[in-house]
Design a protein around this motif. Structure first.
Motif, PDB file in Angstrom:
ATOM      1  N   THR A 109       0.834  -1.207   0.000  1.00 46.47           N
ATOM      2  CA  THR A 109       0.000   0.000   0.000  1.00 46.47           C
ATOM      3  C   THR A 109       0.868   1.256   0.000  1.00 46.47           C
ATOM      4  O   THR A 109       1.924   1.292   0.621  1.00 46.47           O
ATOM      5  CB  THR A 109      -0.936  -0.006   1.224  1.00 46.47           C
ATOM      6  OG1 THR A 109      -1.865  -1.089   1.096  1.00 46.47           O
ATOM      7  CG2 THR A 109      -1.711   1.291   1.343  1.00 46.47           C
ATOM      8  N   LEU A 110       0.372   2.264  -0.706  1.00 45.23           N
ATOM      9  CA  LEU A 110       1.086   3.541  -0.833  1.00 45.23           C
ATOM     10  C   LEU A 110       0.214   4.669  -0.295  1.00 45.23           C
ATOM     11  O   LEU A 110      -0.974   4.745  -0.610  1.00 45.23           O
ATOM     12  CB  LEU A 110       1.421   3.805  -2.301  1.00 45.23           C
ATOM     13  CG  LEU A 110       2.260   5.051  -2.587  1.00 45.23           C
ATOM     14  CD1 LEU A 110       3.723   4.781  -2.262  1.00 45.23           C
ATOM     15  CD2 LEU A 110       2.132   5.466  -4.049  1.00 45.23           C
ATOM     16  N   ILE A 111       0.816   5.526   0.525  1.00 39.81           N
ATOM     17  CA  ILE A 111       0.121   6.704   1.056  1.00 39.81           C
ATOM     18  C   ILE A 111       0.801   7.953   0.513  1.00 39.81           C
ATOM     19  O   ILE A 111       2.020   8.104   0.623  1.00 39.81           O
ATOM     20  CB  ILE A 111       0.156   6.736   2.598  1.00 39.81           C
ATOM     21  CG1 ILE A 111      -0.472   5.462   3.167  1.00 39.81           C
ATOM     22  CG2 ILE A 111      -0.561   7.972   3.135  1.00 39.81           C
ATOM     23  CD1 ILE A 111      -0.313   5.334   4.677  1.00 39.81           C
ATOM     24  N   PHE A 112       0.018   8.836  -0.077  1.00 42.11           N
ATOM     25  CA  PHE A 112       0.526  10.083  -0.654  1.00 42.11           C
ATOM     26  C   PHE A 112      -0.026  11.238   0.175  1.00 42.11           C
ATOM     27  O   PHE A 112      -1.236  11.420   0.278  1.00 42.11           O
ATOM     28  CB  PHE A 112       0.054  10.201  -2.107  1.00 42.11           C
ATOM     29  CG  PHE A 112       0.922  11.069  -2.977  1.00 42.11           C
ATOM     30  CD1 PHE A 112       1.407  12.285  -2.529  1.00 42.11           C
ATOM     31  CD2 PHE A 112       1.250  10.670  -4.259  1.00 42.11           C
ATOM     32  CE1 PHE A 112       2.205  13.078  -3.323  1.00 42.11           C
ATOM     33  CE2 PHE A 112       2.048  11.453  -5.077  1.00 42.11           C
ATOM     34  CZ  PHE A 112       2.533  12.664  -4.609  1.00 42.11           C
ATOM     35  N   LEU A 113       0.844  12.028   0.803  1.00 47.02           N
ATOM     36  CA  LEU A 113       0.440  13.140   1.658  1.00 47.02           C
ATOM     37  C   LEU A 113       0.893  14.474   1.074  1.00 47.02           C
ATOM     38  O   LEU A 113       1.968  14.564   0.477  1.00 47.02           O
ATOM     39  CB  LEU A 113       1.034  12.987   3.062  1.00 47.02           C
ATOM     40  CG  LEU A 113       0.660  11.732   3.852  1.00 47.02           C
ATOM     41  CD1 LEU A 113       1.448  11.684   5.158  1.00 47.02           C
ATOM     42  CD2 LEU A 113      -0.833  11.679   4.127  1.00 47.02           C
ATOM     43  N   ASP A 114       0.064  15.490   1.258  1.00 50.76           N
ATOM     44  CA  ASP A 114       0.401  16.835   0.786  1.00 50.76           C
ATOM     45  C   ASP A 114      -0.067  17.837   1.838  1.00 50.76           C
ATOM     46  O   ASP A 114      -1.223  17.781   2.293  1.00 50.76           O
ATOM     47  CB  ASP A 114      -0.293  17.106  -0.558  1.00 50.76           C
ATOM     48  CG  ASP A 114       0.042  18.481  -1.105  1.00 50.76           C
ATOM     49  OD1 ASP A 114       1.073  18.611  -1.778  1.00 50.76           O
ATOM     50  OD2 ASP A 114      -0.723  19.427  -0.854  1.00 50.76           O
ATOM     51  N   LEU A 115       0.826  18.739   2.249  1.00 48.59           N
ATOM     52  CA  LEU A 115       0.460  19.714   3.275  1.00 48.59           C
ATOM     53  C   LEU A 115      -0.578  20.692   2.725  1.00 48.59           C
ATOM     54  O   LEU A 115      -0.485  21.140   1.576  1.00 48.59           O
ATOM     55  CB  LEU A 115       1.691  20.477   3.752  1.00 48.59           C
ATOM     56  CG  LEU A 115       2.819  19.638   4.382  1.00 48.59           C
ATOM     57  CD1 LEU A 115       3.863  20.546   5.010  1.00 48.59           C
ATOM     58  CD2 LEU A 115       2.276  18.662   5.413  1.00 48.59           C
ATOM     59  N   ASP A 116      -1.561  21.027   3.569  1.00 51.95           N
ATOM     60  CA  ASP A 116      -2.618  21.959   3.165  1.00 51.95           C
ATOM     61  C   ASP A 116      -2.135  23.402   3.329  1.00 51.95           C
ATOM     62  O   ASP A 116      -1.557  23.760   4.356  1.00 51.95           O
ATOM     63  CB  ASP A 116      -3.874  21.749   4.025  1.00 51.95           C
ATOM     64  CG  ASP A 116      -4.469  20.366   3.846  1.00 51.95           C
ATOM     65  OD1 ASP A 116      -4.453  19.872   2.705  1.00 51.95           O
ATOM     66  OD2 ASP A 116      -4.947  19.792   4.838  1.00 51.95           O
ATOM     67  N   VAL A 196      -0.473  23.227  11.286  1.00 53.39           N
ATOM     68  CA  VAL A 196      -0.133  22.463  10.077  1.00 53.39           C
ATOM     69  C   VAL A 196      -1.158  21.349   9.898  1.00 53.39           C
ATOM     70  O   VAL A 196      -1.562  20.703  10.871  1.00 53.39           O
ATOM     71  CB  VAL A 196       1.279  21.853  10.181  1.00 53.39           C
ATOM     72  CG1 VAL A 196       1.610  21.038   8.937  1.00 53.39           C
ATOM     73  CG2 VAL A 196       2.319  22.955  10.383  1.00 53.39           C
ATOM     74  N   SER A 197      -1.582  21.129   8.671  1.00 50.06           N
ATOM     75  CA  SER A 197      -2.481  20.005   8.378  1.00 50.06           C
ATOM     76  C   SER A 197      -2.122  19.441   7.018  1.00 50.06           C
ATOM     77  O   SER A 197      -1.385  20.058   6.241  1.00 50.06           O
ATOM     78  CB  SER A 197      -3.949  20.449   8.409  1.00 50.06           C
ATOM     79  OG  SER A 197      -4.231  21.302   7.317  1.00 50.06           O
ATOM     80  N   CYS A 198      -2.651  18.283   6.725  1.00 49.91           N
ATOM     81  CA  CYS A 198      -2.359  17.665   5.434  1.00 49.91           C
ATOM     82  C   CYS A 198      -3.567  16.886   4.924  1.00 49.91           C
ATOM     83  O   CYS A 198      -4.488  16.555   5.680  1.00 49.91           O
ATOM     84  CB  CYS A 198      -1.139  16.752   5.524  1.00 49.91           C
ATOM     85  SG  CYS A 198      -1.429  15.215   6.438  1.00 49.91           S
ATOM     86  N   SER A 199      -3.555  16.623   3.637  1.00 48.78           N
ATOM     87  CA  SER A 199      -4.525  15.740   3.001  1.00 48.78           C
ATOM     88  C   SER A 199      -3.760  14.548   2.455  1.00 48.78           C
ATOM     89  O   SER A 199      -2.550  14.628   2.213  1.00 48.78           O
ATOM     90  CB  SER A 199      -5.259  16.466   1.877  1.00 48.78           C
ATOM     91  OG  SER A 199      -5.949  17.595   2.363  1.00 48.78           O
TER      92      SER A 199
END
Length: 348
Positions: A109-116, A196-199
């Motif tokens: 499994t791959l998780i892709f995160l990007d800061l909001d 700080v938050s991310c999606s």
């Protein structure tokens, strides 16, 4: 030993027999150079000259301090700001892990995160504040990921985590823990408190794609879905355009209406999501009816869930599709997020 020494001196790889032959020749070449020049000649110098003139293997040799060379190798392998893997180093490991998953028929499994709103941090507080946010997110990933997981700064404010031998259910749970921790992060910088938050998006092999490029694209699309639903979310990849991704779950479920004194009814569950469950039942219920569900677990115990009917649809087979949203677990009121996480963990 000769093979290791030569690789250390000139970064060339030989078979053991060839390495020994070359080593003996280099020692003799060093002696000839010393006699010719009238001074001592180091083995590193002799090896470079030997592989440049006697047995040409080095096309354009350069002298470099070994400490500097190791530093260059490290910078190519590691992101200087966060300490996570660089994108190039990650890609190599990604290819290896996916090949291993195919060979042994395992999930990955791959998780892709990007800061909001990361640009706003840079614009309002300066790039040093942005750097500090990236460092602390990198630290969270390093501390919260499992030992076998591989984390990388993919670029800018994007991060990727690879979860070997992990299915989509468990990938979501691992991702939620990291995602929730990042969303609680507050950076104290020059007297300001910066939230700080991310999606994020989650995709899995072989369910969503069977190659690295496709898996990245699927996780990226799930990330875009999270962004479009208000950010601060972690979404599973799915071709369906739903807020919650449905996951197939075929089990016998015992249901009982809490609105009336009803006998228990054995039904079939169809799928489950973070928001609720869909069951097939021979009885119909009004919208808003509260139902108690008994779902069998792997350890042969039962999990009790109370849900509210939000959808009823009849089919030609005289069965009804009943959609329920989660309300409580084991007769204890709890948040939807906690309930969903527990349900997915028990059923994964």
């Amino acid at each position: 030993v000769c093979k290791i020494i030569l690789h250390h001196l000139v970064q060339l790889t030989f078979t053991q027999d060839n390495a020994c032959e070359h080593w003996d020749a280099i020692v003799e070449h060093a002696k000839r150079l010393q006699n010719s020049l009238g001074r001592s000649v180091g083995l590193t110098t002799a090896a470079c000259d030997y592989f440049s003139t006697i047995q040409p293997c080095l096309d354009n040799p350069k002298l470099i301090e070994f400490a500097r060379f190791e530093e260059t190798l490290k910078s190519a392998h590691q992101d200087f700001l966060t300490g996570l893997l660089s994108r190039g180093a990650f890609q190599n490991l990604f290819e290896q892990e996916l090949s291993r998953a195919k060979r042994h028929e395992r999930n990955t499994t791959l998780i892709f995160l990007d800061l909001d709103n990361f640009k706003n941090i840079n614009d309002e507080h300066g790039h040093l504040a942005g750097d500090e946010a990236l460092k602390q997110v990198g630290h969270i990933l390093s501390q919260r990921k499992r030992k076998e997981d591989i984390a990388c700064r993919y670029g800018g404010d994007e991060f990727v985590i690879l979860l070997p031998e992990t299915n989509k259910f468990m990938g979501l749970l691992v991702g939620k823990k990291i995602h929730d921790r990042i969303n609680k992060l507050i950076i104290h910088f020059n007297g300001a408190d910066i939230h700080v938050s991310c999606s994020g998006g989650v995709a899995s092999y072989p369910l969503d794609s069977d190659d690295t490029k496709g898996l990245i694209e699927c996780a990226d699309r799930a990330l875009y879905k999270a962004k479009s639903h208000g950010k601060h979310k972690l979404c599973l990849f799915s071709e369906e355009k739903r807020t919650f991704t449905r996951i197939k779950l075929k089990r016998d479920v015992t249901i009982r209406s809490l609105a009336i004194h009803d006998t228990e009814n054995i039904s079939k569950s169809n799928n489950i999501s973070e928001g609720g469950i869909l069951i097939s039942c021979s009885s119909s219920f009004d919208i808003g009816t509260r139902l108690e569900l008994q779902i069998p677990l792997k350890d042969k115990s039962n999990m009790t869930i109370i849900g509210s009917v939000v959808r009823v649809e009849k089919f030609d087979t005289n069965l009804y599709d009943i959609g329920l949203s989660f309300l409580s677990l084991n007769s204890t009121a709890t948040s939807t997020e906690t309930l969903a996480e527990y349900v997915l963990q028990q059923l994964a």
